[in-house]
Design an enzyme around this catalytic site. Structure first.
Site, PDB file in Angstrom:
ATOM      1  N   GLU A  23       0.799  -1.216   0.052  1.00 58.94           N
ATOM      2  CA  GLU A  23      -0.020   0.028  -0.029  1.00 58.94           C
ATOM      3  C   GLU A  23       1.095   1.160   0.124  1.00 58.94           C
ATOM      4  O   GLU A  23       2.133   1.168   0.419  1.00 58.94           O
ATOM      5  CB  GLU A  23      -0.775  -0.056   1.122  1.00 58.94           C
ATOM      6  CG  GLU A  23      -0.201   0.055   2.376  1.00 58.94           C
ATOM      7  CD  GLU A  23      -1.034   0.343   3.684  1.00 58.94           C
ATOM      8  OE1 GLU A  23      -1.673   1.643   3.731  1.00 58.94           O
ATOM      9  OE2 GLU A  23      -1.472  -0.509   4.498  1.00 58.94           O
ATOM     10  N   LYS A 157      -5.144  -2.964  14.433  1.00 54.21           N
ATOM     11  CA  LYS A 157      -4.797  -1.946  15.247  1.00 54.21           C
ATOM     12  C   LYS A 157      -5.339  -2.134  16.541  1.00 54.21           C
ATOM     13  O   LYS A 157      -6.553  -2.413  16.824  1.00 54.21           O
ATOM     14  CB  LYS A 157      -5.052  -0.448  14.669  1.00 54.21           C
ATOM     15  CG  LYS A 157      -4.514  -0.370  13.013  1.00 54.21           C
ATOM     16  CD  LYS A 157      -4.792   1.141  12.650  1.00 54.21           C
ATOM     17  CE  LYS A 157      -4.123   1.297  11.292  1.00 54.21           C
ATOM     18  NZ  LYS A 157      -4.452   0.353  10.270  1.00 54.21           N
TER      19      LYS A 157
END
Length: 303
Positions: A23, A157
């Site tokens: 990414e 996360k």
């Protein structure tokens, strides 16, 4: 066709050589200049060291690119006004001729469209805390439920609701396996405190699951390979718990909601751990990139 695949990536795909998608959000929005470009080049070099071709993905002037040259990487790293694009933003960016860095969902979608099967990132998005009030859930989850790709990550996360995210992945039919562990990693942390049902020990085992997905003609969903950051490179768990609690209180006190929550919390962690959270983040990404290169090579061996 609107998708632009670099010559190196196209040749590797056509020849069934290993390719790893990367990414670009970490380049444009995740790190300060000039460190962002240095890390981008380092991650591509790590993919090459494992015998695979890196395919960093971004949208430039309305054209989605799978595989960037050095000049294009420099542009993503240094140009002001580079947007942050999820998969829902892609048609808008293409129509507007805009430039943007791709998040997990946009990267996974474009990689799969180009024929790239393995994607390395840091941590996934997921179900946010206080979901019953906000209904806030990352677009990553829905896209991964409908995209055939293998994502190597360090879990989700840790600022998110981890058990709710695991439950949501199960509901969506997204396969999750720990790499060398029966514990689900927590991005900055080697162990989020929650188990996984399946453990894979080698790149060859991962590749075997990918082949089984195809042989079964299974639904077009993602295989998540949850690769924990090494314990000696993780954020100190006690420091993480204390600073995250403070960050959540600060977020509530300042009335921060919606899409602003995640960048606020991540920024707070970086500031109040004196950069230790960023170091753990980068350690996780580096490990994921190297593992993805090995998985791509194992996949290519019998493709």
């Amino acid at each position: 066709m609107v998708l632009v695949v670099s010559e190196e990536v196209r040749e590797a795909i056509d020849a069934r050589r290993p390719v790893v998608a990367l990414e670009s959000t970490i380049i444009a929005h995740g790190l300060p200049r000039p460190r962002n470009l240095q890390v981008a080049l380092e991650l591509e070099a790590a993919v090459r060291q494992e015998g695979a071709v890196p395919a960093t993905i971004a949208v430039l002037d309305g054209r989605p690119h799978v595989g960037l040259d050095k000049e294009q990487l420099e542009r993503v790293a240094n140009e002001d006004g580079i947007r942050k694009l999820g998969h829902r933003d892609l048609p808008l960016a293409v129509a507007a001729g805009a430039s943007g860095a791709t998040t997990v969902s946009a990267t996974a979608l474009l990689a799969a469209r180009a024929g790239v099967r393995v994607f390395a990132t840091g941590g996934l998005g997921g179900v946010h805390r206080e979901w019953t009030v906000t209904q806030d859930e990352s677009a990553d989850l829905g896209l991964l439920a409908s995209t055939r790709i293998t994502v190597v990550c360090a879990g989700v996360k840790s600022i998110l609701d981890v058990p709710a995210t695991l439950q949501r992945l199960e509901t969506l039919g997204v396969a999750v396996a720990g790499y060398g562990t029966d514990r689900f990693p927590g991005f900055y942390l080697s162990d989020s405190g929650y188990p996984v049902d399946w453990t894979l020990e080698t790149p060859q085992q991962v590749a075997a699951v990918m082949r089984a997905q195809d042989a079964l003609d299974a639904p077009e969903s993602t295989l998540i390979v949850a690769n924990p950051v090494p314990e000696d490179e993780q954020l100190d768990p006690a420091l993480h718990a204390r600073v995250l609690a403070d960050a959540l209180h600060a977020c509530e006190a300042e009335g921060i909601t919606g899409q602003a929550v995640t960048p606020f919390l991540l920024g707070y962690l970086v500031e109040h751990t004196d950069g230790a959270s960023l170091s753990a983040n980068l350690a996780a990404v580096r490990g994921n990139v190297r593992l993805a290169g090995r998985i791509a090579a194992a996949w290519a061996e019998e493709a």
